[in-house]
Write a protein that holds these residues in place. Structure first.
Motif, PDB file in Angstrom:
ATOM      1  N   VAL A  79       0.871  -1.170   0.000  1.00 63.42           N
ATOM      2  CA  VAL A  79       0.000   0.000   0.000  1.00 63.42           C
ATOM      3  C   VAL A  79       0.909   1.222   0.000  1.00 63.42           C
ATOM      4  O   VAL A  79       1.809   1.328   0.835  1.00 63.42           O
ATOM      5  CB  VAL A  79      -0.912   0.003   1.248  1.00 63.42           C
ATOM      6  N   LEU A  80       0.684   2.114  -0.965  1.00 64.64           N
ATOM      7  CA  LEU A  80       1.559   3.271  -1.109  1.00 64.64           C
ATOM      8  C   LEU A  80       0.919   4.525  -0.522  1.00 64.64           C
ATOM      9  O   LEU A  80      -0.289   4.724  -0.649  1.00 64.64           O
ATOM     10  CB  LEU A  80       1.857   3.509  -2.595  1.00 64.64           C
ATOM     11  N   ASP A  81       1.741   5.355   0.098  1.00 66.70           N
ATOM     12  CA  ASP A  81       1.219   6.641   0.580  1.00 66.70           C
ATOM     13  C   ASP A  81       1.298   7.672  -0.547  1.00 66.70           C
ATOM     14  O   ASP A  81       1.667   7.346  -1.683  1.00 66.70           O
ATOM     15  CB  ASP A  81       1.960   7.093   1.845  1.00 66.70           C
ATOM     16  N   ALA A  82       0.935   8.891  -0.236  1.00 69.37           N
ATOM     17  CA  ALA A  82       0.850   9.932  -1.271  1.00 69.37           C
ATOM     18  C   ALA A  82       2.201  10.187  -1.950  1.00 69.37           C
ATOM     19  O   ALA A  82       2.261  10.632  -3.102  1.00 69.37           O
ATOM     20  CB  ALA A  82       0.316  11.230  -0.667  1.00 69.37           C
ATOM     21  N   ASP A  83       3.300   9.859  -1.244  1.00 75.69           N
ATOM     22  CA  ASP A  83       4.642  10.046  -1.824  1.00 75.69           C
ATOM     23  C   ASP A  83       5.104   8.826  -2.601  1.00 75.69           C
ATOM     24  O   ASP A  83       6.223   8.799  -3.128  1.00 75.69           O
ATOM     25  CB  ASP A  83       5.663  10.337  -0.710  1.00 75.69           C
ATOM     26  N   GLY A  84       4.264   7.790  -2.642  1.00 72.21           N
ATOM     27  CA  GLY A  84       4.651   6.580  -3.365  1.00 72.21           C
ATOM     28  C   GLY A  84       5.484   5.628  -2.536  1.00 72.21           C
ATOM     29  O   GLY A  84       6.056   4.670  -3.056  1.00 72.21           O
ATOM     30  N   ASP A  85       5.577   5.873  -1.227  1.00 71.33           N
ATOM     31  CA  ASP A  85       6.336   4.968  -0.358  1.00 71.33           C
ATOM     32  C   ASP A  85       5.416   3.881   0.214  1.00 71.33           C
ATOM     33  O   ASP A  85       4.223   4.119   0.432  1.00 71.33           O
ATOM     34  CB  ASP A  85       6.973   5.757   0.808  1.00 71.33           C
ATOM     35  N   VAL A  86       5.984   2.700   0.465  1.00 71.42           N
ATOM     36  CA  VAL A  86       5.212   1.590   1.023  1.00 71.42           C
ATOM     37  C   VAL A  86       4.910   1.860   2.494  1.00 71.42           C
ATOM     38  O   VAL A  86       5.818   2.127   3.288  1.00 71.42           O
ATOM     39  CB  VAL A  86       5.991   0.266   0.888  1.00 71.42           C
ATOM     40  N   VAL A  87       3.626   1.790   2.838  1.00 69.07           N
ATOM     41  CA  VAL A  87       3.192   1.916   4.233  1.00 69.07           C
ATOM     42  C   VAL A  87       3.448   0.570   4.904  1.00 69.07           C
ATOM     43  O   VAL A  87       3.076  -0.473   4.354  1.00 69.07           O
ATOM     44  CB  VAL A  87       1.681   2.247   4.276  1.00 69.07           C
ATOM     45  N   GLY A 134      -5.973  -0.400  -8.862  1.00 72.74           N
ATOM     46  CA  GLY A 134      -7.163  -1.231  -9.063  1.00 72.74           C
ATOM     47  C   GLY A 134      -7.979  -1.401  -7.806  1.00 72.74           C
ATOM     48  O   GLY A 134      -8.286  -2.516  -7.402  1.00 72.74           O
ATOM     49  N   GLY A 135      -8.358  -0.290  -7.193  1.00 64.69           N
ATOM     50  CA  GLY A 135      -9.221  -0.369  -6.022  1.00 64.69           C
ATOM     51  C   GLY A 135      -8.509  -0.867  -4.787  1.00 64.69           C
ATOM     52  O   GLY A 135      -9.030  -1.705  -4.050  1.00 64.69           O
ATOM     53  N   MET A 136      -7.301  -0.375  -4.547  1.00 66.78           N
ATOM     54  CA  MET A 136      -6.537  -0.817  -3.373  1.00 66.78           C
ATOM     55  C   MET A 136      -7.283  -0.535  -2.077  1.00 66.78           C
ATOM     56  O   MET A 136      -7.263  -1.368  -1.156  1.00 66.78           O
ATOM     57  CB  MET A 136      -5.158  -0.137  -3.359  1.00 66.78           C
ATOM     58  N   ALA A 137      -7.954   0.616  -2.003  1.00 68.65           N
ATOM     59  CA  ALA A 137      -8.660   0.955  -0.760  1.00 68.65           C
ATOM     60  C   ALA A 137      -9.703  -0.115  -0.429  1.00 68.65           C
ATOM     61  O   ALA A 137      -9.815  -0.564   0.716  1.00 68.65           O
ATOM     62  CB  ALA A 137      -9.318   2.324  -0.883  1.00 68.65           C
ATOM     63  N   GLY A 138     -10.449  -0.549  -1.451  1.00 64.81           N
ATOM     64  CA  GLY A 138     -11.459  -1.590  -1.243  1.00 64.81           C
ATOM     65  C   GLY A 138     -10.833  -2.905  -0.811  1.00 64.81           C
ATOM     66  O   GLY A 138     -11.326  -3.580   0.104  1.00 64.81           O
ATOM     67  N   LYS A 139      -9.718  -3.262  -1.450  1.00 66.56           N
ATOM     68  CA  LYS A 139      -9.009  -4.503  -1.080  1.00 66.56           C
ATOM     69  C   LYS A 139      -8.607  -4.448   0.393  1.00 66.56           C
ATOM     70  O   LYS A 139      -8.799  -5.407   1.145  1.00 66.56           O
ATOM     71  CB  LYS A 139      -7.715  -4.644  -1.906  1.00 66.56           C
ATOM     72  N   VAL A 140      -8.005  -3.306   0.782  1.00 60.37           N
ATOM     73  CA  VAL A 140      -7.500  -3.180   2.153  1.00 60.37           C
ATOM     74  C   VAL A 140      -8.645  -3.264   3.160  1.00 60.37           C
ATOM     75  O   VAL A 140      -8.540  -3.915   4.197  1.00 60.37           O
ATOM     76  CB  VAL A 140      -6.708  -1.865   2.317  1.00 60.37           C
ATOM     77  N   ARG A 141      -9.781  -2.623   2.821  1.00 58.27           N
ATOM     78  CA  ARG A 141     -10.928  -2.670   3.736  1.00 58.27           C
ATOM     79  C   ARG A 141     -11.396  -4.101   3.948  1.00 58.27           C
ATOM     80  O   ARG A 141     -11.679  -4.518   5.063  1.00 58.27           O
ATOM     81  CB  ARG A 141     -12.087  -1.819   3.191  1.00 58.27           C
TER      82      ARG A 141
END
Lengths: 255, 255
Positions: free
Chosen positions: A183-191, A214-221
């Motif tokens: 999961v990338l933050d706004a700077d493109g770094d891995v959280v 491709g809908g990372m937020a949905g996957k993470v939820r």
């Protein structure tokens, strides 16, 4: 490695193992690298058990779009459903061959034969998979079409299968291996960790990464809702994930 | 035709649709005739529901013998099981194409994905098949390999699938279409009815027909145990069976 029963559910993203823009085109390099890492896994029916799920990538999406079927829009045309099913099955054949070449005891599981939607509720009876696991096999399921009550047939995505099986099989570890390293933050770094919906919103809510991945937020939820510890990572970290149980971004996990 | 819910389970024998002595050789003429008759069936999700099961014929037996796997002798070699599974799946692809060419709304059901043996007990969860039937599809299952607790994987025959599904789905009519026109007596004539084990013994017990028909006595005994009315018939009578519910030799049936 421990002697306690451990079950891992691993998703290989469709965009990882296929060239997404070319219909029915396998990404041979990525598939070989993924199969090398997964092929090193030694299932023993108990403390090392693994289920693999792969996406449809350019095999599934192309035909599904052509037939006008999605996970919510059903079609009654059996030949159309069979066309999508066959294309996804061809990708599965390629994945199975790559696994068998590396002596992984893999067996295919074709969701159309076993899963179905009862209204909006996905049913995926897992007795065959549980028996395969206990016998030391690695079941390999994939995005497919399934019968859907009142709608004919609809698409069942690999992500949905992962969540359903992780829950019904009581998986300890879930891994999503895709084309992004986490999961990338706004700077493109891995959280490194995500532990709540709030963090997902802050990290992904309005960033461009939401669409790109491709809908990372949905996957993470959906992963946050699981009891299993989940990881989102790229191909470089697949071996680490299989060895240690976590890699890339680690998501929730109440156990 | 009636408006009451009616469910038919039809077996197309492996020796009917393949040339038994030639590995992976489809009997195109017989398959076309069978598909013509089945293709005339119009499923409606309720009063006309049909499940088709076909045998492996020269696609299954050849590879199963080569891999050393049978319904009782299991193997742990996943690649070997996958070889048998793939060969049987290729025959299923040919059958599916023949059905789709005739606009039959057929969908494949691959037993390895859903069925398994829990000790000697066959489990075949039928939710996906029931949803297909309710949506007006014709599920098409076939002889395959399945995971078998304690034995790795074993062969699951089409005949076993017929009996299991007829029972779990509550089938009204069961038909076995093969290369013989029915249960034959010692003179080679078709017996019109068999109602008890005793009759089976008297008719088939010591006659040569027992071997010629591939264990007909055993088939008849298993059919006698079903609540559904069962029929054993040849290709000439397939249309009659689908239209009227009986043909050839009619076996038992408590309803």
């Amino acid at each position: 490695m421990t002697d306690a029963p451990t079950l891992t559910v691993l998703k290989l993203g469709g965009s990882l193992i296929t060239h997404k823009d070319e219909p029915e085109s396998v990404d041979e390099d990525s598939l070989a690298r993924a199969a090398d890492a997964v092929g090193a896994f030694r299932p023993d029916g108990r403390s090392n058990r693994l289920v693999v799920v792969h996406g449809g990538g350019s095999f599934g999406h192309h035909h599904a779009a052509e037939q006008g079927v999605s996970s919510t829009d059903g079609i009654a045309d059996a030949a159309g459903l069979a066309t999508v099913h066959r294309a996804m099955g061809e990708l599965n054949d390629v994945v199975m061959n790559a696994f068998h070449e590396r002596d992984l005891a893999a067996l295919p599981v074709r969701p159309l034969s076993v899963a179905y939607r009862d209204g909006e509720r996905l049913q995926f009876p897992a007795g065959a998979i549980e028996t395969m696991l206990a016998e030391g096999f690695v079941p390999v399921a994939y995005g497919d079409v399934v019968a859907h009550s009142g709608k004919g047939g609809t698409v069942l995505s690999g992500d949905e299968i992962v969540v359903s099986l992780a829950r019904s099989l009581g998986a300890d570890r879930v891994g999503l291996c895709s084309t992004v390293p986490g999961v990338l933050d706004a700077d493109g770094d891995v959280v490194s960790r995500v532990d709540s919906y709030g963090e997902v919103e802050r990290t992904l809510g309005t960033s461009d990464a939401t669409d790109v991945t491709g809908g990372m937020a949905g996957k993470v939820r959906r992963l946050l809702d699981l009891e299993a510890t989940a990881s989102v990572f790229g191909l470089d970290d697949l071996g680490t994930f299989l060895d240690t149980g976590t890699a890339g971004t680690v998501i929730g996990g109440s156990n």
